[in-house]
Write a protein that holds these residues in place. Structure first.
Motif, PDB file in Angstrom:
ATOM      1  N   ILE A 108       0.756  -1.368  -0.565  1.00  0.00           N
ATOM      2  CA  ILE A 108       0.104   0.244   0.087  1.00  0.00           C
ATOM      3  C   ILE A 108       0.513   1.397   0.283  1.00  0.00           C
ATOM      4  N   ILE A 109       1.750   0.919   0.702  1.00  0.00           N
ATOM      5  CA  ILE A 109       3.335   2.753   1.081  1.00  0.00           C
ATOM      6  C   ILE A 109       3.365   2.457  -0.949  1.00  0.00           C
ATOM      7  N   SER A 110       3.701   1.451  -1.586  1.00  0.00           N
ATOM      8  CA  SER A 110       4.543   1.247  -2.944  1.00  0.00           C
ATOM      9  C   SER A 110       3.641   1.528  -3.739  1.00  0.00           C
ATOM     10  N   MET A 111       1.817   1.734  -3.174  1.00  0.00           N
ATOM     11  CA  MET A 111       1.162   2.886  -4.331  1.00  0.00           C
ATOM     12  C   MET A 111       1.199   3.867  -4.062  1.00  0.00           C
ATOM     13  N   LEU A 112       0.738   4.130  -2.980  1.00  0.00           N
ATOM     14  CA  LEU A 112       0.555   5.711  -2.587  1.00  0.00           C
ATOM     15  C   LEU A 112       2.105   6.659  -3.340  1.00  0.00           C
ATOM     16  N   LEU A 113       3.602   5.391  -3.079  1.00  0.00           N
ATOM     17  CA  LEU A 113       4.418   6.314  -3.586  1.00  0.00           C
ATOM     18  C   LEU A 113       4.608   7.001  -5.108  1.00  0.00           C
ATOM     19  N   ILE A 114       4.022   5.794  -5.398  1.00  0.00           N
ATOM     20  CA  ILE A 114       3.501   6.114  -7.284  1.00  0.00           C
ATOM     21  C   ILE A 114       2.240   7.029  -7.306  1.00  0.00           C
ATOM     22  N   LEU A 115       1.258   6.664  -7.060  1.00  0.00           N
ATOM     23  CA  LEU A 115       0.939   7.897  -7.065  1.00  0.00           C
ATOM     24  C   LEU A 115       1.630   9.509  -6.920  1.00  0.00           C
ATOM     25  N   ILE A 116       1.808   9.393  -5.724  1.00  0.00           N
ATOM     26  CA  ILE A 116       2.930  11.094  -5.408  1.00  0.00           C
ATOM     27  C   ILE A 116       3.804  11.077  -6.339  1.00  0.00           C
ATOM     28  N   PHE A 117       4.568  10.443  -6.693  1.00  0.00           N
ATOM     29  CA  PHE A 117       6.128  10.425  -7.676  1.00  0.00           C
ATOM     30  C   PHE A 117       6.363  10.021  -8.339  1.00  0.00           C
ATOM     31  N   ALA A 118       5.381   9.211  -8.914  1.00  0.00           N
ATOM     32  CA  ALA A 118       5.905   8.364 -10.790  1.00  0.00           C
ATOM     33  C   ALA A 118       5.166   9.060 -11.695  1.00  0.00           C
ATOM     34  N   PRO A 119       5.852   8.945 -13.107  1.00  0.00           N
ATOM     35  CA  PRO A 119       6.723   8.660 -13.585  1.00  0.00           C
ATOM     36  C   PRO A 119       7.892   9.603 -12.829  1.00  0.00           C
ATOM     37  N   SER A 120       9.505   9.644 -12.273  1.00  0.00           N
ATOM     38  CA  SER A 120      10.235   9.712 -11.708  1.00  0.00           C
ATOM     39  C   SER A 120      11.538   9.778 -12.196  1.00  0.00           C
ATOM     40  N   GLY A 121      11.762  11.003 -13.040  1.00  0.00           N
ATOM     41  CA  GLY A 121      13.383  10.926 -13.977  1.00  0.00           C
ATOM     42  C   GLY A 121      13.122   9.993 -14.807  1.00  0.00           C
ATOM     43  N   ILE A 122      12.601  10.244 -15.825  1.00  0.00           N
ATOM     44  CA  ILE A 122      12.364   8.794 -16.426  1.00  0.00           C
ATOM     45  C   ILE A 122      12.626   9.410 -17.989  1.00  0.00           C
ATOM     46  N   GLU A 123      12.300  11.468 -18.315  1.00  0.00           N
ATOM     47  CA  GLU A 123      12.493  12.080 -19.386  1.00  0.00           C
ATOM     48  C   GLU A 123      13.226  11.409 -19.970  1.00  0.00           C
ATOM     49  N   ARG A 124      14.829  11.565 -19.890  1.00  0.00           N
ATOM     50  CA  ARG A 124      15.804  11.656 -20.910  1.00  0.00           C
ATOM     51  C   ARG A 124      16.354   9.710 -20.308  1.00  0.00           C
ATOM     52  N   GLN A 125      15.488   9.069 -20.013  1.00  0.00           N
ATOM     53  CA  GLN A 125      15.911   7.692 -20.263  1.00  0.00           C
ATOM     54  C   GLN A 125      14.632   6.646 -21.240  1.00  0.00           C
ATOM     55  N   THR A 126      13.902   7.597 -21.672  1.00  0.00           N
ATOM     56  CA  THR A 126      12.281   6.854 -22.767  1.00  0.00           C
ATOM     57  C   THR A 126      12.301   7.245 -23.686  1.00  0.00           C
ATOM     58  N   ARG A 127      12.052   6.429 -24.654  1.00  0.00           N
ATOM     59  CA  ARG A 127      11.709   6.951 -25.880  1.00  0.00           C
ATOM     60  C   ARG A 127       9.732   7.433 -25.658  1.00  0.00           C
ATOM     61  N   ILE A 128       9.512   6.646 -24.727  1.00  0.00           N
ATOM     62  CA  ILE A 128       7.780   7.555 -24.631  1.00  0.00           C
ATOM     63  C   ILE A 128       8.037   8.328 -24.329  1.00  0.00           C
ATOM     64  N   PRO A 129       6.648   8.790 -25.058  1.00  0.00           N
ATOM     65  CA  PRO A 129       6.598  10.379 -24.793  1.00  0.00           C
ATOM     66  C   PRO A 129       6.247  10.750 -23.927  1.00  0.00           C
ATOM     67  N   LYS A 130       6.005  11.515 -23.726  1.00  0.00           N
ATOM     68  CA  LYS A 130       5.363  12.786 -21.632  1.00  0.00           C
ATOM     69  C   LYS A 130       4.160  12.418 -21.694  1.00  0.00           C
TER      70      LYS A 130
END
Length: 175
Positions: A108-130
């Motif tokens: 549950i804490i993991s799910m809350l952290l995903i809700l708040i912070f994900a995705p984090s720092g992947i802008e320059r690491q993926t080809r997936i559009p924002k």
């Protein structure tokens, strides 16, 4: 150690195949990523054989990597630093046991952290559009949420560790 090795390998590839479309810096980066992954996996597996926690380590590494692709997280500047920290993390997590209550709490804490912070720092690491980042968040939430049903303790602890890495304290302080 990883960067110089990747550079030597990239230069060798370019000398053997000079017409290769990738430049030396591009080859070096790709090779550094592969070497990093190979060193982390190899070293962690070797240690796990001695600790008797190979099954746990494989589960932890697979869950961590799968979730990391969707959520991102903090990256270390040094390849060898990443190898050392990741190997210690995966090995250490293999010794943690969670009962049903703590398994659910970690999930549950993991799910809350995903809700708040994900995705984090992947802008320059993926080809997936924002524009698809919200879908990554939903996919990560579903992935982690499935562990409420399956209740695998080593998956829960791996997801928990990965979601803690979503918190970028430096970015949070400047906001």
């Amino acid at each position: 150690m990883i960067e110089p090795l990747a550079l030597r390998m990239a230069q060798h590839i370019k000398s053997v195949v000079p017409d290769h479309p990738a430049s030396v810096p591009v080859l070096k980066h790709a090779l550094a990523v592969l070497l990093n992954m190979a060193f982390i996996t190899g070293l962690t597996l070797v240690i796990s054989v001695f600790t008797g926690h190979t099954r746990e380590v494989v589960t932890i590494m697979a869950a961590f990597a799968f979730l990391r692709q969707m959520t991102g997280g903090i990256h270390l500047k040094s390849g060898m630093g990443c190898v050392a920290v990741s190997t210690l993390l995966f090995t250490g997590l293999s010794f943690i046991t969670l009962d049903d209550k703590w398994n659910m709490i970690a999930t549950i804490i993991s799910m809350l952290l995903i809700l708040i912070f994900a995705p984090s720092g992947i802008e320059r690491q993926t080809r997936i559009p924002k524009r698809y980042f919200p879908l990554l968040k939903v996919a990560a939430l579903i992935t982690v949420g499935l562990n409420l049903w399956f209740a695998y303790p080593f998956v829960a602890i791996s997801f928990f560790a990965q979601t803690l890495l979503l918190i970028n304290v430096r970015r949070w302080k400047t906001s």
